[in-house]
Scaffold this motif. Sequence first.
Motif, PDB file in Angstrom:
ATOM      1  N   ASN A  56      21.022  48.003 -74.011  1.00 43.09           N
ATOM      2  CA  ASN A  56      21.416  47.601 -72.665  1.00 43.09           C
ATOM      3  C   ASN A  56      22.389  46.434 -72.694  1.00 43.09           C
ATOM      4  OD1 ASN A  56      19.443  49.062 -70.634  1.00 43.09           O
ATOM      5  ND2 ASN A  56      18.253  48.495 -72.434  1.00 43.09           N
ATOM      6  N   THR A  57      23.222  46.387 -71.663  1.00 42.89           N
ATOM      7  CA  THR A  57      24.070  45.234 -71.407  1.00 42.89           C
ATOM      8  C   THR A  57      23.395  44.431 -70.314  1.00 42.89           C
ATOM      9  OG1 THR A  57      26.174  46.140 -72.104  1.00 42.89           O
ATOM     10  CG2 THR A  57      26.245  44.556 -70.313  1.00 42.89           C
ATOM     11  N   CYS A  58      23.335  43.119 -70.492  1.00 40.27           N
ATOM     12  CA  CYS A  58      22.657  42.250 -69.527  1.00 40.27           C
ATOM     13  C   CYS A  58      23.606  41.152 -69.065  1.00 40.27           C
ATOM     14  CB  CYS A  58      21.422  41.638 -70.165  1.00 40.27           C
ATOM     15  SG  CYS A  58      20.245  42.884 -70.738  1.00 40.27           S
ATOM     16  N   ASN A  59      23.583  40.880 -67.769  1.00 43.39           N
ATOM     17  CA  ASN A  59      24.449  39.881 -67.148  1.00 43.39           C
ATOM     18  C   ASN A  59      23.686  39.124 -66.075  1.00 43.39           C
ATOM     19  OD1 ASN A  59      27.249  40.293 -68.205  1.00 43.39           O
ATOM     20  ND2 ASN A  59      26.848  42.370 -67.511  1.00 43.39           N
ATOM     21  N   GLY A  60      24.301  38.055 -65.607  1.00 42.31           N
ATOM     22  CA  GLY A  60      23.796  37.358 -64.426  1.00 42.31           C
ATOM     23  C   GLY A  60      22.464  36.669 -64.594  1.00 42.31           C
ATOM     24  N   ALA A  61      22.221  36.042 -65.733  1.00 39.22           N
ATOM     25  CA  ALA A  61      20.937  35.370 -65.971  1.00 39.22           C
ATOM     26  C   ALA A  61      20.702  34.275 -64.932  1.00 39.22           C
ATOM     27  CB  ALA A  61      20.921  34.773 -67.372  1.00 39.22           C
ATOM     28  N   LEU A  62      19.532  34.319 -64.285  1.00 40.04           N
ATOM     29  CA  LEU A  62      19.189  33.356 -63.243  1.00 40.04           C
ATOM     30  C   LEU A  62      17.747  32.892 -63.432  1.00 40.04           C
ATOM     31  CD1 LEU A  62      20.143  31.979 -60.612  1.00 40.04           C
ATOM     32  CD2 LEU A  62      19.182  33.948 -59.386  1.00 40.04           C
ATOM     33  N   PRO A  63      17.543  31.644 -63.878  1.00 37.50           N
ATOM     34  CA  PRO A  63      16.178  31.148 -64.099  1.00 37.50           C
ATOM     35  C   PRO A  63      15.423  30.972 -62.793  1.00 37.50           C
ATOM     36  CG  PRO A  63      17.834  29.629 -65.006  1.00 37.50           C
ATOM     37  CD  PRO A  63      18.553  30.672 -64.243  1.00 37.50           C
ATOM     38  N   SER A  64      14.118  31.233 -62.831  1.00 37.50           N
ATOM     39  CA  SER A  64      13.271  31.006 -61.658  1.00 37.50           C
ATOM     40  C   SER A  64      13.093  29.500 -61.460  1.00 37.50           C
ATOM     41  CB  SER A  64      11.911  31.679 -61.841  1.00 37.50           C
ATOM     42  OG  SER A  64      11.221  31.153 -62.957  1.00 37.50           O
ATOM     43  N   ILE A  70      13.421  34.693 -66.165  1.00 39.83           N
ATOM     44  CA  ILE A  70      14.862  34.853 -66.052  1.00 39.83           C
ATOM     45  C   ILE A  70      15.093  36.192 -65.360  1.00 39.83           C
ATOM     46  CG2 ILE A  70      17.038  35.169 -67.295  1.00 39.83           C
ATOM     47  CD1 ILE A  70      15.828  32.372 -67.473  1.00 39.83           C
ATOM     48  N   ALA A  71      15.813  36.161 -64.251  1.00 39.22           N
ATOM     49  CA  ALA A  71      16.220  37.399 -63.594  1.00 39.22           C
ATOM     50  C   ALA A  71      17.607  37.755 -64.122  1.00 39.22           C
ATOM     51  CB  ALA A  71      16.270  37.198 -62.083  1.00 39.22           C
ATOM     52  N   PHE A  72      17.891  39.053 -64.238  1.00 39.34           N
ATOM     53  CA  PHE A  72      19.195  39.478 -64.731  1.00 39.34           C
ATOM     54  C   PHE A  72      19.458  40.924 -64.348  1.00 39.34           C
ATOM     55  CE2 PHE A  72      16.081  40.213 -68.009  1.00 39.34           C
ATOM     56  CZ  PHE A  72      16.403  41.440 -68.558  1.00 39.34           C
ATOM     57  N   ASP A  73      20.717  41.292 -64.422  1.00 41.75           N
ATOM     58  CA  ASP A  73      21.167  42.654 -64.168  1.00 41.75           C
ATOM     59  C   ASP A  73      21.237  43.367 -65.518  1.00 41.75           C
ATOM     60  OD1 ASP A  73      23.442  44.715 -64.124  1.00 41.75           O
ATOM     61  OD2 ASP A  73      23.123  44.325 -61.999  1.00 41.75           O
ATOM     62  N   LYS A  74      20.581  44.529 -65.613  1.00 38.75           N
ATOM     63  CA  LYS A  74      20.542  45.294 -66.860  1.00 38.75           C
ATOM     64  C   LYS A  74      21.143  46.673 -66.630  1.00 38.75           C
ATOM     65  CE  LYS A  74      16.621  47.309 -68.019  1.00 38.75           C
ATOM     66  NZ  LYS A  74      16.718  48.760 -68.159  1.00 38.75           N
ATOM     67  N   SER A  75      22.063  47.064 -67.513  1.00 38.64           N
ATOM     68  CA  SER A  75      22.678  48.393 -67.445  1.00 38.64           C
ATOM     69  C   SER A  75      22.550  49.082 -68.796  1.00 38.64           C
ATOM     70  CB  SER A  75      24.167  48.298 -67.110  1.00 38.64           C
ATOM     71  OG  SER A  75      24.359  47.667 -65.883  1.00 38.64           O
ATOM     72  N   THR A  86      20.162  47.636 -62.900  1.00 35.53           N
ATOM     73  CA  THR A  86      18.874  47.362 -62.270  1.00 35.53           C
ATOM     74  C   THR A  86      18.541  45.880 -62.413  1.00 35.53           C
ATOM     75  OG1 THR A  86      17.603  47.893 -64.259  1.00 35.53           O
ATOM     76  CG2 THR A  86      18.014  49.691 -62.721  1.00 35.53           C
ATOM     77  N   LEU A  87      17.750  45.382 -61.495  1.00 33.31           N
ATOM     78  CA  LEU A  87      17.324  43.989 -61.528  1.00 33.31           C
ATOM     79  C   LEU A  87      16.058  43.889 -62.357  1.00 33.31           C
ATOM     80  CD1 LEU A  87      17.686  41.082 -60.538  1.00 33.31           C
ATOM     81  CD2 LEU A  87      16.431  41.724 -58.466  1.00 33.31           C
ATOM     82  N   CYS A  88      16.097  43.023 -63.352  1.00 32.79           N
ATOM     83  CA  CYS A  88      14.975  42.860 -64.265  1.00 32.79           C
ATOM     84  C   CYS A  88      14.603  41.386 -64.367  1.00 32.79           C
ATOM     85  CB  CYS A  88      15.336  43.349 -65.662  1.00 32.79           C
ATOM     86  SG  CYS A  88      15.713  45.107 -65.736  1.00 32.79           S
ATOM     87  N   ILE A  89      13.399  41.138 -64.854  1.00 27.72           N
ATOM     88  CA  ILE A  89      13.001  39.789 -65.231  1.00 27.72           C
ATOM     89  C   ILE A  89      12.367  39.849 -66.607  1.00 27.72           C
ATOM     90  CG2 ILE A  89      12.697  38.923 -62.871  1.00 27.72           C
ATOM     91  CD1 ILE A  89       9.663  39.223 -63.236  1.00 27.72           C
ATOM     92  N   MET A  90      12.422  38.721 -67.276  1.00 29.62           N
ATOM     93  CA  MET A  90      11.750  38.583 -68.561  1.00 29.62           C
ATOM     94  C   MET A  90      11.322  37.124 -68.701  1.00 29.62           C
ATOM     95  SD  MET A  90      14.950  38.629 -71.288  1.00 29.62           S
ATOM     96  CE  MET A  90      13.905  38.939 -72.672  1.00 29.62           C
ATOM     97  N   PRO A  91      10.338  36.840 -69.554  1.00 29.71           N
ATOM     98  CA  PRO A  91       9.946  35.447 -69.748  1.00 29.71           C
ATOM     99  C   PRO A  91      11.129  34.603 -70.219  1.00 29.71           C
ATOM    100  CG  PRO A  91       8.317  36.918 -70.727  1.00 29.71           C
ATOM    101  CD  PRO A  91       9.505  37.761 -70.339  1.00 29.71           C
ATOM    102  N   ALA A  92      11.275  33.418 -69.663  1.00 26.34           N
ATOM    103  CA  ALA A  92      12.394  32.531 -70.027  1.00 26.34           C
ATOM    104  C   ALA A  92      12.327  32.118 -71.491  1.00 26.34           C
ATOM    105  CB  ALA A  92      12.400  31.302 -69.128  1.00 26.34           C
ATOM    106  N   VAL A 100      10.300  42.919 -70.837  1.00 28.33           N
ATOM    107  CA  VAL A 100      11.248  43.051 -69.725  1.00 28.33           C
ATOM    108  C   VAL A 100      10.604  43.902 -68.640  1.00 28.33           C
ATOM    109  CG1 VAL A 100      13.480  43.990 -69.012  1.00 28.33           C
ATOM    110  CG2 VAL A 100      13.265  42.791 -71.200  1.00 28.33           C
ATOM    111  N   ILE A 101      10.628  43.403 -67.407  1.00 29.70           N
ATOM    112  CA  ILE A 101      10.086  44.145 -66.271  1.00 29.70           C
ATOM    113  C   ILE A 101      11.254  44.590 -65.398  1.00 29.70           C
ATOM    114  CG2 ILE A 101       8.592  44.055 -64.248  1.00 29.70           C
ATOM    115  CD1 ILE A 101       7.033  41.793 -65.622  1.00 29.70           C
ATOM    116  N   ASP A 102      11.433  45.892 -65.281  1.00 21.82           N
ATOM    117  CA  ASP A 102      12.488  46.463 -64.447  1.00 21.82           C
ATOM    118  C   ASP A 102      11.953  46.527 -63.016  1.00 21.82           C
ATOM    119  OD1 ASP A 102      14.368  48.041 -63.113  1.00 21.82           O
ATOM    120  OD2 ASP A 102      14.818  49.189 -64.927  1.00 21.82           O
ATOM    121  N   LEU A 103      12.513  45.713 -62.143  1.00 23.28           N
ATOM    122  CA  LEU A 103      12.016  45.609 -60.774  1.00 23.28           C
ATOM    123  C   LEU A 103      12.563  46.695 -59.856  1.00 23.28           C
ATOM    124  CD1 LEU A 103      12.395  41.751 -60.320  1.00 23.28           C
ATOM    125  CD2 LEU A 103      10.329  43.018 -60.987  1.00 23.28           C
TER     126      LEU A 103
END
Length: 189
Positions: A56-64, A70-75, A86-92, A100-103
């Motif tokens: 996957n390619t991941c972009n847009g890391a945004l810490p809670s 960490i929220a991010f866009d995964k393709s 898709t919008l995902c989160i993973m432990p920082a 990784v949780i695909d929301l």
Amino acid sequence: SLSSFVGAAWTADGKQIFSATSRDPDSGELFLQRDIGRLGADSKARTFKRMPVKGNTCNGALPSPDGKWIAFDKSVENKERYEPGTLCIMPAAGGKTTDVIDLTGVLERSVGDYKWSPDGKYLYFTLLKEGTVNLWRCKTPASARAREIELDQLTDVDHEIVSFDVTRDGRVVFIACTPQDPSALFMLN
């Protein structure tokens, strides 16, 4: 070597920076082959720790706000056809791909902008569907092992939300393009 960074976000405590960078800047792939990672803000601890999600390619890391997620866009990396992000989160702190949780994968639509509620209990996001962009939110799971996702669609109107914000008490303000007004201001309570 590290180059071709995309986006940067501080943790609330100012101790770390999250960003995305190309795995191979010389590949010519402008939108594929990116990993998110974290960088210590302290000049003594300035090493970039990649947090890859295999395939996957991941972009847009945004810490809670609490620094836990960490929220991010995964393709999915697929050169043959378009795959919606898709919008995902993973432990920082990082972890395995299984953490990784695909929301939003169940929605099968592209995610636009996203941001945490100030208390970190929800992740708000826009979703593109049939020419409209509406606002959704997802309750933050209790742990990386949680697999039940609580999604709420907050708007379902023929408009395109171009920006939004959320207050501590959960009120939402957004600007949307509508057939009647190219920049209308709306509030949700």
